[in-house]
Design a protein around this motif. Structure first.
Motif, PDB file in Angstrom:
ATOM      1  N   UNK A  92       0.826  -1.207   0.000  1.00  0.00           N
ATOM      2  CA  UNK A  92       0.000   0.000   0.000  1.00  0.00           C
ATOM      3  C   UNK A  92       0.861   1.258   0.000  1.00  0.00           C
ATOM      4  N   UNK A  93       1.948   1.262   0.805  1.00  0.00           N
ATOM      5  CA  UNK A  93       2.811   2.446   0.853  1.00  0.00           C
ATOM      6  C   UNK A  93       3.497   2.674  -0.492  1.00  0.00           C
ATOM      7  N   UNK A  94       3.895   1.584  -1.171  1.00  0.00           N
ATOM      8  CA  UNK A  94       4.517   1.722  -2.490  1.00  0.00           C
ATOM      9  C   UNK A  94       3.542   2.315  -3.486  1.00  0.00           C
ATOM     10  N   UNK A  95       2.304   1.842  -3.440  1.00  0.00           N
ATOM     11  CA  UNK A  95       1.293   2.337  -4.358  1.00  0.00           C
ATOM     12  C   UNK A  95       1.076   3.838  -4.189  1.00  0.00           C
ATOM     13  N   UNK A  96       0.977   4.289  -2.931  1.00  0.00           N
ATOM     14  CA  UNK A  96       0.781   5.722  -2.659  1.00  0.00           C
ATOM     15  C   UNK A  96       2.005   6.521  -3.111  1.00  0.00           C
ATOM     16  N   UNK A  97       3.192   6.014  -2.775  1.00  0.00           N
ATOM     17  CA  UNK A  97       4.429   6.744  -3.084  1.00  0.00           C
ATOM     18  C   UNK A  97       4.628   6.875  -4.604  1.00  0.00           C
ATOM     19  N   UNK A 122       3.227  15.051   1.451  1.00  0.00           N
ATOM     20  CA  UNK A 122       1.913  14.592   1.010  1.00  0.00           C
ATOM     21  C   UNK A 122       1.570  13.163   1.425  1.00  0.00           C
ATOM     22  N   UNK A 123       2.541  12.404   1.970  1.00  0.00           N
ATOM     23  CA  UNK A 123       2.236  11.050   2.420  1.00  0.00           C
ATOM     24  C   UNK A 123       1.232  11.100   3.565  1.00  0.00           C
ATOM     25  N   UNK A 124       0.313  10.134   3.653  1.00  0.00           N
ATOM     26  CA  UNK A 124      -0.636  10.104   4.776  1.00  0.00           C
ATOM     27  C   UNK A 124       0.082  10.075   6.115  1.00  0.00           C
ATOM     28  N   UNK A 125      -0.567  10.595   7.136  1.00  0.00           N
ATOM     29  CA  UNK A 125       0.065  10.726   8.451  1.00  0.00           C
ATOM     30  C   UNK A 125       0.454   9.376   9.042  1.00  0.00           C
ATOM     31  N   UNK A 126      -0.301   8.319   8.721  1.00  0.00           N
ATOM     32  CA  UNK A 126      -0.006   7.011   9.295  1.00  0.00           C
ATOM     33  C   UNK A 126       0.965   6.202   8.457  1.00  0.00           C
ATOM     34  N   UNK A 127       1.527   6.776   7.383  1.00  0.00           N
ATOM     35  CA  UNK A 127       2.482   6.069   6.524  1.00  0.00           C
ATOM     36  C   UNK A 127       3.898   6.516   6.841  1.00  0.00           C
ATOM     37  N   UNK A 128       4.881   5.598   6.777  1.00  0.00           N
ATOM     38  CA  UNK A 128       6.270   5.979   7.050  1.00  0.00           C
ATOM     39  C   UNK A 128       6.805   6.899   5.953  1.00  0.00           C
ATOM     40  N   UNK A 129       7.626   7.873   6.350  1.00  0.00           N
ATOM     41  CA  UNK A 129       8.197   8.800   5.382  1.00  0.00           C
ATOM     42  C   UNK A 129       9.368   8.142   4.663  1.00  0.00           C
ATOM     43  N   UNK A 130       9.460   8.270   3.341  1.00  0.00           N
ATOM     44  CA  UNK A 130      10.536   7.617   2.589  1.00  0.00           C
ATOM     45  C   UNK A 130      11.856   8.364   2.724  1.00  0.00           C
TER      46      UNK A 130
END
Length: 437
Positions: A92-97, A122-130
């Motif tokens: 899911x995180x890859x898809x958003x990124x 712009x990443x969602x708050x609950x997603x790790x920052x890349x």
């Protein structure tokens, strides 16, 4: 999506499309070898996939999962089950990124640092920052698949979306390209990449104010929706063939009625696997047009040449590489055995002689045209104005027999005699069904 999960989704959707509402939840779960709880969870995940994949579409263009499974072909031109490929192997995180990266590169050239800052904002708050390494890995992947371009040769590298071809096309040219891709995707094997390209062209047309569905003038009946799912294995297998690597997998024979078996990851619930673990050197992939099936043919260390229906392959992993000389030797052995194969049969060769009867009415000779188009290396000899002979040496008769049977009364088996007797018995049985009661 985890590899095991993807295997499960493939078999789940295959049964959902082919069986429809014929099974209850419990029967469906039993056939897949999973619990009812897992059945419900998988169905929920599939619904979420459809929602995520269409989150940028306006409401009138969205589609419920039930709409993907419609049986009225002319109300839905998109091939069933294709949406699973859009979610394949992406977390899911890859898809958003990746979505954020591609969106940012549509409008201007950017560096990896610029894109990292943008994703962090712009990443969602609950997603790790890349971090920068992750962003550079994403950019390398997108560049390899041709989605983006590097525009300079000195650091820091700048990237942009690879839209030059689409942007340079006029509206008429874009419509012509869409029509061409639509035809090829529906008629060529494999077809998944063509459908994904068609979807991209649809989005471009909508941005230009066109409705692709309104301009479509053709529909292509897709008889074997489930074969699209088997194409997921093609790229892994072709990669192993190119690198001369063995592959390991769990095989669930379609004849046994079990479509899926979960991996034994919890020792408290460990059970005997319903499939067979195999390790082979893949040599060839064959597609059977008549039944819409993919076959994998390879060399097994103990059993020699083995054939597998692609729909039974799960948990595929690459193994050790072999030397080029050894690979060439096994491939030559296979080619010798398959010299006379109608599809994949490697048994002894049999000479088949057939008399075909031309249509009695004037016009196109569709019998002759079909034999010429589909008869492979068979030899045609003129016999009379109303008949012609067809002879072929083929490995066994089990694969060519359905083709011969499909000609009905326009085909008469001459050799071998035992095959002629089989056809006589079959037609007598059919005749008995129509006798008066």
């Amino acid at each position: 999506m985890a590899k095991e999960s993807f295997d499960k989704e493939i078999q789940f959707l295959r049964m959902l499309s082919l069986a429809g509402g014929a099974y209850s939840r419990q029967q469906f779960a039993d056939r897949l070898g999973i619990s009812v709880h897992t059945y419900d969870k998988t169905l929920r995940n599939l619904k979420e996939m459809v929602t995520v994949l269409q989150q940028d579409l306006p409401a009138e263009q969205g589609t419920e999962l039930s709409e993907w499974l419609r049986y009225n072909y002319y109300e839905s031109a998109d091939p069933l089950l294709l949406f699973l490929f859009r979610a394949k192997s992406l977390k899911e995180t890859e898809s958003i990124r990746l979505t954020l990266l591609l969106t940012a590169l549509q409008t201007q050239e950017r560096t990896a640092k610029d894109l990292q800052d943008l994703c962090s904002e712009q990443m969602p708050a609950d997603s790790p920052l890349p971090d920068e390494k992750t962003i550079r890995g994403d950019l390398k992947y997108l560049e390899e698949v041709g989605v983006i371009l590097r525009v300079n040769e000195r650091r820091p590298y700048r990237y942009k979306a690879a839209n030059d071809l689409i942007d340079q096309l006029t509206d008429d040219q874009l419509l012509d390209l869409y029509d061409y891709v639509d035809v090829i995707a529906n008629t060529q094997i494999p077809s998944v990449q063509g459908y994904l390209l068609r979807d991209t062209l649809k989005k471009v047309l909508r941005k230009r104010g066109f409705n692709p569905e309104a301009t479509e003038t053709h529909r292509y009946k897709y008889n074997y929706h489930s074969r699209i799912l088997d194409e997921a294995h093609l790229y892994t297998i072709f990669g192993a063939i190119q690198q001369r690597r063995q592959i390991r997998f769990l095989y669930l024979s379609p004849k046994k009625g079990m479509n899926y078996t979960s991996q034994n990851t919890n020792p408290l619930f460990e059970r005997e696997s319903a499939g067979t673990s195999d390790c082979i050197l893949p040599l060839r992939v064959v597609y059977d047009h008549q039944y819409g099936r993919w076959y994998l043919i390879g060399h097994h260390a103990r059993m020699g040449i083995k054939k597998f229906r692609m729909e039974g392959l799960t948990q595929i992993e690459e193994g050790d590489a072999v030397e080029e000389d050894k690979y060439a030797e096994k491939l030559k052995q296979l080619e010798a055995q398959m010299k006379n194969s109608w599809v994949t049969d490697t048994n002894r060769a049999v000479k088949v002689a057939v008399r075909f009867y031309n249509p009695s009415r004037s016009g196109a000779n569709f019998i002759r045209e079909r034999v010429e188009a589909q008869g492979q290396w068979g030899v045609i000899t003129e016999e009379s104005d109303s008949t012609f002979l067809y002879e072929i040496e083929v490995n066994e008769i089990y694969e060519i027999k359905p083709w011969l049977r499909s000609f009905g009364s326009s085909c008469e088996i001459l050799e071998p005699r035992w095959l002629r007797k089989q056809f006589i018995a079959e037609w007598k049985e059919l005749r008995s069904y129509y006798e008066s009661i």
